[in-house]
Design a protein around this motif. Structure first.
Motif, short mmCIF file in Angstrom:
data_model
loop_
_atom_site.label_atom_id
_atom_site.label_comp_id
_atom_site.label_asym_id
_atom_site.label_seq_id
_atom_site.Cartn_x
_atom_site.Cartn_y
_atom_site.Cartn_z
N PRO A 156 13.43 47.17 15.05
CA PRO A 156 12.23 47.71 15.71
C PRO A 156 11.59 46.75 16.72
O PRO A 156 11.20 47.18 17.80
CB PRO A 156 11.29 48.01 14.53
N ARG A 160 11.10 47.37 20.81
CA ARG A 160 9.78 47.39 21.47
C ARG A 160 9.66 46.37 22.59
O ARG A 160 8.95 46.61 23.57
CB ARG A 160 8.67 47.09 20.44
N ILE A 161 10.31 45.22 22.46
CA ILE A 161 10.05 44.11 23.38
C ILE A 161 11.09 43.95 24.50
O ILE A 161 10.75 43.69 25.65
CB ILE A 161 9.94 42.77 22.60
N TRP A 225 2.78 35.32 13.14
CA TRP A 225 3.24 36.70 13.30
C TRP A 225 2.66 37.59 12.21
O TRP A 225 2.19 38.70 12.46
CB TRP A 225 4.78 36.73 13.31
N LYS A 228 -0.98 38.13 13.02
CA LYS A 228 -1.19 38.99 14.18
C LYS A 228 -0.82 40.45 13.88
O LYS A 228 -1.46 41.37 14.38
CB LYS A 228 -0.39 38.47 15.38
N ALA A 232 -3.36 43.40 14.24
CA ALA A 232 -3.03 44.57 15.06
C ALA A 232 -3.18 45.84 14.23
O ALA A 232 -3.75 46.84 14.68
CB ALA A 232 -1.60 44.45 15.59
N LEU A 236 -5.98 49.45 14.48
CA LEU A 236 -5.53 50.82 14.78
C LEU A 236 -6.63 51.83 14.48
O LEU A 236 -7.39 51.64 13.53
CB LEU A 236 -4.28 51.17 13.96
N ASP B 180 6.77 55.89 11.82
CA ASP B 180 6.89 55.83 13.28
C ASP B 180 7.94 54.79 13.71
O ASP B 180 8.76 55.06 14.60
CB ASP B 180 5.53 55.51 13.91
N SER B 181 7.93 53.61 13.07
CA SER B 181 8.94 52.58 13.39
C SER B 181 10.34 53.12 13.14
O SER B 181 11.28 52.83 13.88
CB SER B 181 8.76 51.33 12.51
N GLU B 220 -1.46 58.64 20.03
CA GLU B 220 -2.34 57.49 20.20
C GLU B 220 -1.89 56.31 19.32
O GLU B 220 -1.87 55.16 19.76
CB GLU B 220 -3.79 57.88 19.87
N ILE B 221 -1.49 56.60 18.09
CA ILE B 221 -1.01 55.54 17.18
C ILE B 221 0.25 54.89 17.74
O ILE B 221 0.40 53.66 17.74
CB ILE B 221 -0.74 56.12 15.76
N ALA B 224 -0.86 52.78 20.76
CA ALA B 224 -1.68 51.63 20.37
C ALA B 224 -0.83 50.59 19.63
O ALA B 224 -0.93 49.40 19.88
CB ALA B 224 -2.85 52.08 19.49
N TRP B 225 0.02 51.05 18.73
CA TRP B 225 0.83 50.12 17.95
C TRP B 225 1.81 49.37 18.84
O TRP B 225 1.97 48.15 18.74
CB TRP B 225 1.54 50.87 16.82
N ASN B 226 2.43 50.11 19.75
CA ASN B 226 3.38 49.48 20.66
C ASN B 226 2.67 48.42 21.52
O ASN B 226 3.16 47.30 21.69
CB ASN B 226 4.00 50.54 21.56
N LYS B 228 -0.17 46.84 20.83
CA LYS B 228 -0.67 45.73 20.01
C LYS B 228 0.47 44.80 19.57
O LYS B 228 0.29 43.59 19.48
CB LYS B 228 -1.43 46.26 18.79
N ILE B 229 1.63 45.38 19.29
CA ILE B 229 2.77 44.54 18.92
C ILE B 229 3.17 43.68 20.11
O ILE B 229 3.43 42.47 19.97
CB ILE B 229 3.97 45.42 18.48
N ALA B 230 3.22 44.29 21.29
CA ALA B 230 3.58 43.54 22.49
C ALA B 230 2.56 42.42 22.75
O ALA B 230 2.94 41.30 23.10
CB ALA B 230 3.65 44.47 23.70
N ALA B 232 0.54 40.99 20.43
CA ALA B 232 0.70 40.00 19.36
C ALA B 232 1.88 39.09 19.68
O ALA B 232 1.82 37.87 19.55
CB ALA B 232 0.91 40.68 18.02
#
Lengths: 251, 251
Positions: A156, A160-161, A225, A228, A232, A236, B180-181, B220-221, B224-226, B228-230, B232
């Protein structure tokens, strides 16, 4: 178990591997799974391995022997990374087949899987995933990383990155976070973690880091991590509940 | 594929499930995998399923039939959740065995796996994971969640967040992020996502949410999660490279 991955970004290639090997839960040991072969200015080849350790070691030994003996095909003779993947595939299939039946009778698998990547001269830097059957796949514009072993826990964060424009150092850090997530969820993946960054067209391996369990940077990354992610998550937006439609079947 | 999970925290139980079912990649359909049985004030039982759909439906049909016919063992007759898990296990083993050989000959598996949880009267609220063979496990003080189906992608976030003191609403949100992940990394897991929160000792199911693909909160989740992960990830301390010890074997 094992977790190895390799990433391709515009700036270059990243390789990462854990070092835990086990044959049953009561026979756990530490073996590096990152092997580098190369000659500065001419070619750089990195091999990551997963699966049967005997097959892996036999393939690597044969690669070294072929090079020492200047065999018709060897690391120094390959003209591009595709030819090298073909070569690793043929060794892998041959070594797996050699003991495959006997190993299968004992209830194990002799299969090994490799990621092979790097660059040869002016040919493009590339990554390949080589299967036990000797066939192989490479990356694409949409699929920028390859994984072997325990691949799911750490996927995952890569999804995302990783972008083509991600810098080599960011991709290396992402690989580290990916391995750390995997170690947290599967005890058969463990340190030291090896990370290597190859700058495209450099034909040199100058960015490397081996992180042992007590490495202060690794400890800091794990702590930061975790903190964070928790932060994060805490930020939410909360979910509003609805009501479940009337319960059926009350006695 | 499927991904379902259930979490136990001090405040109560959380259940979550996706809704994608497939028999081969060209036969994908949508089936809810969350089934509620209960009677307000007396007992609440939630069943999540993974695996063979025919076996699953046969088990659920039999559970309803047993209750309607007031069989010696049925949902309303079980004295506690352990007895109910034993009952679901016996139905699961029997239904799996009924078509198991024929299904296996066709190259498929008739196996189904269930999570069954809830509370019966004054007995403790509990979760069980019921295997195709009919045996089952529950949670512990250290293991606060159970997963069935495609469990790995969504496990790291649960490992990081879930504690006994996590609130029911936080645990529900964590379950949503976990699903979601998984949807992001495996296309065979898909919406709608059903989430249910059971407040311990309430004997009522009053917190439920079904999130379709176009649900604005789900969108929205995800966003927002994507983000915030980026963010973090961008804030992590950078890694210093070391040099790889001198390259061996230059030709």
């Amino acid at each position: 178990m094992t977790y190895c991955l390799a990433i391709t970004v515009d700036e270059g290639l990243v390789f990462a591997s854990d070092s835990r090997t086990h044959a049953g839960v009561d026979q756990v040991s530490t073996y590096g799974k990152m092997h580098t072969f190369g000659c500065d200015g001419d070619r750089q080849v990195v091999l990551l391995n997963a699966g049967n350790l005997a097959t892996t070691q036999a393939v690597i030994t044969q690669m070294r022997r072929d090079r020492d003996e200047k065999a018709a095909m060897n690391i120094d003779a390959a003209r591009d990374m595709g030819e090298l993947a073909e070569y690793v595939g043929s060794l892998n299939r041959a070594q797996g087949a050699k003991h495959g039946r006997a190993v299968a009778r004992a209830g194990f698998s002799a299969d090994a899987t490799f990621i092979v990547g790097g660059q040869i001269g002016q040919e493009p830097a590339q990554l390949f995933l080589v299967y036990p059957q000797g066939n192989f796949i490479t990356t694409s514009g949409h699929t920028r990383f390859l994984q072997i072993g325990e691949a799911k826990y750490g996927k995952p964060i890569l999804d995302r990155i990783i972008q083509p424009s991600t810098s080599l150092d960011e991709a290396a850090l992402c690989a580290l976070v990916s391995v750390d997530s995997t170690m947290r969820s599967n005890v058969t993946v463990g340190p030291p973690i090896e990370i290597l960054g190859y700058v495209r067209d450099s034909l040199r391996l100058e960015r490397y880091r081996c992180l042992k369990e007590d490495d202060s940077y690794l400890i800091e990354i794990k702590r930061a991590w975790n903190e964070k992610i928790a932060q994060a998550f805490a930020e939410l937006p909360t979910m509003e509940w609805a009501s479940l439609s009337s319960q059926a079947g009350c006695a």
